[in-house]
Design a protein around this motif. Structure first.
Motif, PDB file in Angstrom:
ATOM      1  N   PRO A  14      94.833 -13.268 -56.331  1.00 37.53           N
ATOM      2  CA  PRO A  14      94.574 -11.831 -56.443  1.00 37.53           C
ATOM      3  C   PRO A  14      95.732 -10.973 -56.308  1.00 37.53           C
ATOM      4  N   VAL A  15      96.684 -11.332 -55.602  1.00 36.12           N
ATOM      5  CA  VAL A  15      97.944 -10.500 -55.078  1.00 36.12           C
ATOM      6  C   VAL A  15      98.704 -10.442 -56.542  1.00 36.12           C
ATOM      7  N   HIS A  26      89.715  -6.625 -63.371  1.00 40.45           N
ATOM      8  CA  HIS A  26      90.437  -7.944 -63.383  1.00 40.45           C
ATOM      9  C   HIS A  26      90.777  -8.338 -62.052  1.00 40.45           C
ATOM     10  N   PHE A  27      91.131  -7.332 -61.200  1.00 42.18           N
ATOM     11  CA  PHE A  27      91.435  -7.718 -59.778  1.00 42.18           C
ATOM     12  C   PHE A  27      90.031  -8.400 -59.040  1.00 42.18           C
ATOM     13  N   TRP A  28      88.841  -7.620 -59.485  1.00 42.65           N
ATOM     14  CA  TRP A  28      87.797  -7.996 -58.578  1.00 42.65           C
ATOM     15  C   TRP A  28      87.393  -9.387 -59.404  1.00 42.65           C
ATOM     16  N   LEU A  29      87.436  -9.679 -60.546  1.00 43.55           N
ATOM     17  CA  LEU A  29      87.135 -10.663 -61.286  1.00 43.55           C
ATOM     18  C   LEU A  29      87.857 -11.878 -60.587  1.00 43.55           C
ATOM     19  N   ASN A  30      89.394 -11.638 -60.316  1.00 46.23           N
ATOM     20  CA  ASN A  30      90.068 -12.691 -60.045  1.00 46.23           C
ATOM     21  C   ASN A  30      89.508 -13.044 -58.464  1.00 46.23           C
ATOM     22  N   ILE A  31      89.247 -12.052 -57.730  1.00 43.06           N
ATOM     23  CA  ILE A  31      88.857 -12.417 -56.446  1.00 43.06           C
ATOM     24  C   ILE A  31      87.528 -13.231 -56.471  1.00 43.06           C
ATOM     25  N   LEU A  32      86.618 -12.930 -57.417  1.00 37.82           N
ATOM     26  CA  LEU A  32      85.501 -13.699 -57.310  1.00 37.82           C
ATOM     27  C   LEU A  32      85.950 -15.063 -57.979  1.00 37.82           C
ATOM     28  N   PRO A  40      90.585 -21.925 -61.024  1.00 49.23           N
ATOM     29  CA  PRO A  40      89.962 -20.806 -62.037  1.00 49.23           C
ATOM     30  C   PRO A  40      90.724 -19.314 -61.736  1.00 49.23           C
ATOM     31  N   GLY A  41      90.968 -19.275 -60.294  1.00 47.47           N
ATOM     32  CA  GLY A  41      91.564 -17.763 -59.904  1.00 47.47           C
ATOM     33  C   GLY A  41      93.178 -17.670 -60.441  1.00 47.47           C
ATOM     34  N   ILE A  42      93.856 -19.209 -60.185  1.00 46.20           N
ATOM     35  CA  ILE A  42      95.055 -19.132 -60.606  1.00 46.20           C
ATOM     36  C   ILE A  42      95.345 -19.044 -62.068  1.00 46.20           C
ATOM     37  N   VAL A  43      94.452 -19.572 -62.837  1.00 47.42           N
ATOM     38  CA  VAL A  43      94.465 -19.464 -64.286  1.00 47.42           C
ATOM     39  C   VAL A  43      94.060 -18.083 -64.937  1.00 47.42           C
ATOM     40  N   HIS A  44      93.130 -17.553 -64.298  1.00 43.79           N
ATOM     41  CA  HIS A  44      92.946 -16.171 -64.588  1.00 43.79           C
ATOM     42  C   HIS A  44      94.202 -15.235 -64.404  1.00 43.79           C
TER      43      HIS A  44
END
Length: 53
Positions: A14-15, A26-32, A40-44
């Protein structure tokens, strides 16, 4: 600067997204995605950084 964003995206996804696009969808989607699974967070995060060069 891009290298620092990618390193941040690998350590804390997220950072990396926040540094690229700020607080938004995109920030909130990445947190989820990071909560659901770290990979999946890293890939996004890397996708967002590469897309918004």
């Amino acid at each position: 600067m891009e290298l620092l964003k990618i390193i941040a995206a690998i350590i804390l996804p997220p950072v990396g997204v926040f540094l690229q696009v700020g607080i938004g969808k995109h920030f909130w989607l990445n947190i989820l995605l990071t909560i659901l699974g770290y990979i999946p967070g890293i890939v996004h995060a890397i996708w967002v950084i590469a897309k918004n060069k």
